[in-house]
Design a protein around this motif. Structure first.
Motif, short mmCIF file in Angstrom:
data_model
loop_
_atom_site.label_atom_id
_atom_site.label_comp_id
_atom_site.label_asym_id
_atom_site.label_seq_id
_atom_site.Cartn_x
_atom_site.Cartn_y
_atom_site.Cartn_z
N ASP A 78 24.16 26.00 17.32
CA ASP A 78 24.61 25.91 15.94
C ASP A 78 23.50 25.32 15.07
O ASP A 78 22.51 24.77 15.56
N LEU A 79 23.66 25.46 13.77
CA LEU A 79 22.60 25.10 12.84
C LEU A 79 22.26 23.61 12.92
O LEU A 79 21.09 23.23 12.86
N SER A 80 23.27 22.75 13.06
CA SER A 80 23.02 21.31 13.10
C SER A 80 22.16 20.93 14.30
O SER A 80 21.21 20.14 14.18
N SER A 81 22.48 21.50 15.47
CA SER A 81 21.70 21.21 16.68
C SER A 81 20.30 21.79 16.57
O SER A 81 19.33 21.21 17.08
N GLN A 91 20.50 16.89 9.82
CA GLN A 91 20.65 17.39 8.45
C GLN A 91 22.05 17.06 7.96
O GLN A 91 23.04 17.65 8.40
N LEU A 92 22.16 16.13 7.03
CA LEU A 92 23.45 15.57 6.65
C LEU A 92 24.40 16.60 6.05
O LEU A 92 25.61 16.54 6.24
N ASN A 93 23.85 17.57 5.29
CA ASN A 93 24.73 18.56 4.65
C ASN A 93 25.14 19.68 5.60
O ASN A 93 25.82 20.62 5.18
N ALA A 94 24.71 19.59 6.86
CA ALA A 94 25.06 20.64 7.82
C ALA A 94 25.90 20.11 8.97
O ALA A 94 26.19 20.84 9.91
N VAL A 95 26.28 18.83 8.94
CA VAL A 95 27.03 18.25 10.05
C VAL A 95 28.40 17.80 9.57
O VAL A 95 28.62 17.53 8.39
N VAL A 238 26.31 7.08 0.56
CA VAL A 238 25.70 7.99 1.54
C VAL A 238 26.63 8.15 2.74
O VAL A 238 26.99 7.17 3.41
N ARG A 239 26.99 9.39 3.01
CA ARG A 239 27.88 9.68 4.14
C ARG A 239 27.20 9.35 5.47
O ARG A 239 26.01 9.60 5.64
N TYR A 240 27.95 8.79 6.40
CA TYR A 240 27.49 8.43 7.74
C TYR A 240 26.49 7.28 7.75
O TYR A 240 25.87 7.01 8.79
N TYR A 241 26.31 6.58 6.64
CA TYR A 241 25.30 5.52 6.63
C TYR A 241 25.62 4.43 7.65
O TYR A 241 24.72 3.86 8.27
N GLY A 242 26.90 4.15 7.85
CA GLY A 242 27.29 3.10 8.78
C GLY A 242 26.95 3.40 10.22
O GLY A 242 26.89 2.48 11.05
N VAL A 243 26.71 4.69 10.57
CA VAL A 243 26.42 5.05 11.96
C VAL A 243 25.12 4.43 12.44
O VAL A 243 24.97 4.12 13.62
N ARG A 244 24.18 4.20 11.52
CA ARG A 244 22.89 3.63 11.91
C ARG A 244 23.02 2.22 12.46
O ARG A 244 22.12 1.71 13.13
N HIS A 245 24.16 1.54 12.19
CA HIS A 245 24.35 0.19 12.67
C HIS A 245 24.97 0.15 14.06
O HIS A 245 25.37 -0.92 14.52
N SER A 246 25.03 1.28 14.74
CA SER A 246 25.52 1.28 16.11
C SER A 246 24.46 0.83 17.10
O SER A 246 24.74 0.64 18.29
N TYR A 261 8.20 4.50 2.57
CA TYR A 261 9.07 3.39 2.22
C TYR A 261 10.14 3.85 1.23
O TYR A 261 9.85 4.50 0.23
N GLY A 262 11.41 3.50 1.50
CA GLY A 262 12.52 3.92 0.65
C GLY A 262 12.86 2.88 -0.39
O GLY A 262 12.97 1.69 -0.08
N ALA A 263 13.02 3.31 -1.64
CA ALA A 263 13.34 2.36 -2.72
C ALA A 263 14.39 2.93 -3.65
O ALA A 263 14.39 2.65 -4.84
N SER A 264 15.29 3.77 -3.13
CA SER A 264 16.36 4.34 -3.94
C SER A 264 17.44 4.88 -3.01
O SER A 264 17.24 4.97 -1.79
N VAL A 265 18.57 5.25 -3.58
CA VAL A 265 19.65 5.83 -2.79
C VAL A 265 19.20 7.14 -2.16
O VAL A 265 19.51 7.43 -0.99
N ARG A 266 18.47 7.96 -2.92
CA ARG A 266 17.99 9.23 -2.39
C ARG A 266 17.06 8.99 -1.20
O ARG A 266 17.12 9.69 -0.18
N ASP A 267 16.16 8.01 -1.31
CA ASP A 267 15.27 7.70 -0.20
C ASP A 267 16.07 7.25 1.02
O ASP A 267 15.75 7.63 2.15
N ALA A 268 17.09 6.44 0.79
CA ALA A 268 17.92 5.98 1.90
C ALA A 268 18.62 7.14 2.59
O ALA A 268 18.75 7.17 3.82
N GLU A 269 19.06 8.13 1.81
CA GLU A 269 19.71 9.31 2.39
C GLU A 269 18.73 10.12 3.22
O GLU A 269 19.07 10.61 4.29
N GLU A 270 17.50 10.28 2.72
CA GLU A 270 16.49 11.03 3.47
C GLU A 270 16.13 10.31 4.76
O GLU A 270 15.99 10.93 5.81
#
Length: 305
Positions: A78-81, A91-95, A238-246, A261-270
């Motif tokens: 599938d596309l996500s894999s 890819q967040l918009n494909a999962v 940002v969807r699924y952001y909490g998963v990174r804390h596992s 280096y990320g300094a915005s919501v968009r950077d955090a999503e990427e």
């Protein structure tokens, strides 16, 4: 993945439209199945793999023909894999949550936890043993420039959302955050001191975090630890952001290597795309690879702010 450099490991032969769904691909790139059937088409075109990427899966996929392709030794993915394997990111918009549940990974077994802890102790201990004289020099330089505190501490969010205290060499003015309001660092931040700009560029300001690794609050490799104010905001944005804390946050990580280096919501999503890839696929060999690539980043000063 339109750049040629992103497609070095595969060649797109064409796109097969799915019955009843709008076509989103240029007509000259379409491959019509016709009467021969999908399995005969793939054999004629010498296809090695089918990537399934419809907007809606229910009722439109030719499952019987896809089964025949599988029996011929053709891989179906599938596309996500496919994104995960080829681009090293999720890819967040494909999962969707079901893909995260059933796609495997997320190894938190006892052997993996023990191997990761052993790696953390060995790497952090070795680096601390080598760098302690340099840390003394950095501490003296910070104190001589401004006379203020050598270190600064902040509350960060760790594994499973637990808070811990992170300590770094101070690289900004003492009044960098008046009123205690959290502010993202920016490029050429005017709050940085002269010594601070140098130690941030060379990552020397992060050496005191080795104590947090030895203490068990952090791992040597993992997602970047963020401040609670930013985490609360990003969990909403940002969807699924909490998963990174596992997993435990890291001194270095896959996202830090692959994205500046990320300094915005968009950077955090990427960056989350790469953090989720690490969370799903972390292992001892992957950690070693990230460690070796981090040496290159530190030597050439890429991505520091």
């Amino acid at each position: 993945m339109r750049r040629r450099s992103d497609r070095r490991t595969f060649t797109v032969v064409g796109f097969v439209p799915v019955s009843g769904q709008p076509v989103q691909v240029r007509e000259d790139l379409l491959v019509q199945v016709g009467e021969e059937g999908l399995h005969e088409l793939t054999e004629r075109l010498q296809i090695d793999e089918l990537v399934i990427a419809p907007d809606e899966r229910r009722g439109g996929l030719p499952m019987e023909q896809m089964l025949q392709c599988v029996q011929q030794g053709i891989s179906v993915i599938d596309l996500s894999s496919f994104f995960e394997r080829e681009a090293g990111m999720v890819q967040l918009n494909a999962v969707d949550p079901s893909w995260l549940v059933f796609s495997g990974g997320f190894d938190y077994s006892t052997p993996r936890r023990l191997s990761k802890r052993f790696f953390d102790l060995l790497a952090a201990g070795a680096l601390l043993l080598v760098s302690w004289p340099l840390m003394i020099v950095v501490g003296v330089a910070v104190w001589m420039e401004s006379g203020g505190p050598v270190f600064y501490s902040q509350t960060r969010v760790g594994e499973r959302g637990r808070h811990f205290t992170l300590t770094k060499f101070r690289s900004m003015r003492v009044d960098a955050e008046k009123g205690g309001v959290a502010v993202w660092a920016s490029k050429d931040d005017d709050r940085s001191t002269r010594v601070g700009r140098f130690i941030r560029k060379t990552r020397l300001d992060e050496l005191p975090q080795l104590i947090a690794v030895l203490r068990g609050d952090m791992s040597f490799v993992g997602p970047r630890p963020e401040r609670p104010q930013f985490v609360d905001m990003l969990n909403d944005e940002v969807r699924y952001y909490g998963v990174r804390h596992s997993v435990k946050p890291g001194l270095t990580g896959w996202a830090q290597l692959r994205y500046p280096y990320g300094a915005s919501v968009r950077d955090a999503e990427e960056k989350l795309k790469f953090d989720l890839f690490y969370v799903k696929n972390h292992g001892l060999v992957f950690d070693l690879m990230i460690l070796l690539q981090t040496v290159e980043v530190v030597l050439f000063g890429r991505g520091a702010r």
